[in-house]
Design an enzyme around this catalytic site. Structure first.
Site, PDB file in Angstrom:
ATOM      1  CB  VAL A 274      -0.930   0.000   1.232  1.00  0.00           C
ATOM      2  CG1 VAL A 274      -1.747   1.284   1.296  1.00  0.00           C
ATOM      3  CG2 VAL A 274      -1.863  -1.211   1.183  1.00  0.00           C
ATOM      4  N   PRO A 275       1.085   1.876  -1.153  1.00  0.00           N
ATOM      5  CG  PRO A 275       0.762   2.784  -3.284  1.00  0.00           C
ATOM      6  CD  PRO A 275       0.192   1.784  -2.315  1.00  0.00           C
ATOM      7  CB  CYS A 276       2.238   5.284   2.753  1.00  0.00           C
ATOM      8  SG  CYS A 276       3.415   4.144   3.497  1.00  0.00           S
ATOM      9  CG  HIS A 277       6.623   4.222  -1.555  1.00  0.00           C
ATOM     10  ND1 HIS A 277       5.868   3.078  -1.425  1.00  0.00           N
ATOM     11  CD2 HIS A 277       6.896   4.345  -2.887  1.00  0.00           C
ATOM     12  CE1 HIS A 277       5.703   2.526  -2.618  1.00  0.00           C
ATOM     13  NE2 HIS A 277       6.295   3.283  -3.521  1.00  0.00           N
ATOM     14  NE  ARG A 278       3.717   4.012  -5.927  1.00  0.00           N
ATOM     15  CZ  ARG A 278       3.014   2.995  -6.416  1.00  0.00           C
ATOM     16  NH1 ARG A 278       1.704   3.111  -6.557  1.00  0.00           N
ATOM     17  NH2 ARG A 278       3.620   1.874  -6.761  1.00  0.00           N
TER      18      ARG A 278
END
Length: 204
Positions: A172-176
């Site tokens: 779940v790409p919270c790094h984006r």
């Protein structure tokens, strides 16, 4: 004073444990526990370009991805407290997760097709985390843009908290999600890991 005599030590205790036999016994334990429905949380660890990751899943789906800096033992203790104490290292149950992660890190996958268990989050945090996969591979959004995306434009700080507490980083790409000025902001895996993930996607 009594002396401990070496010849009094049972052979079974003094003999080294064969790793192959130990692995076989664990596999039998894993299979039996799964067959009897005794495992509520299966877990394993995998190596990755951002360090060793702990993967944990319930029958509903992947429930936790944890970086080494989070302390895997503490993560497992928290899972036992929040979900169930019936936790077992069961790598086979996470083979598909490990495969998709390998493909992602090898530039062969841009989105994950895994069932997810979001039960570790509630309310607004879960809402934000459900929307994070809408940020495309190689793209970024600001915390403000995420707040607007979920229909709460003033909840920028709450969006930051939702990203910081995301139980499924990478997948779940919270790094984006970045600050409005384009700087990285915080990240559960550390700024080095966040930079690695963004650079990996930008290079695809």
């Amino acid at each position: 004073m009594n002396e401990i005599r070496n010849d009094d030590t049972p052979a079974a205790l003094s003999a080294p444990i064969d790793p192959g036999k130990l692995a076989m016994l664990h596999q039998r334990l894993e299979a039996a526990a799964q067959a009897e429905g005794l495992v509520d949380v299966a877990y394993t660890t995998v190596d990755s370009p951002v360090g060793k990751l702990l993967l944990a899943a319930t029958p509903k789906g992947l429930v936790r991805v944890a970086y080494a800096r989070e302390n895997h033992d503490q993560v497992l203790e928290a899972l036992a407290a929040k979900l169930s104490p019936r936790i077992l290292r069961a790598p086979k149950q996470l083979d598909e997760v490990a495969r998709e992660l390998d493909e992602y890190f090898d530039h062969r996958r841009q989105q994950f097709d895994l069932p997810l268990d979001l039960s570790l989050s509630r309310g607004f945090r879960q809402l934000v985390q459900k929307h994070l996969p809408q940020i495309g591979y190689g793209q970024t959004r600001s915390y403000k843009e995420m707040a607007e995306m979920v229909g709460s434009p003033k909840a920028v700080r709450a969006v930051g908290t939702a990203c910081a507490t995301n139980p499924l980083p990478v997948v779940v790409p919270c790094h984006r999600v970045l600050r409005t000025d384009g700087t990285l902001g915080g990240y559960i895996g550390g700024l080095e890991a966040k930079t690695t993930l963004l650079d990996l996607e930008a290079a695809a």
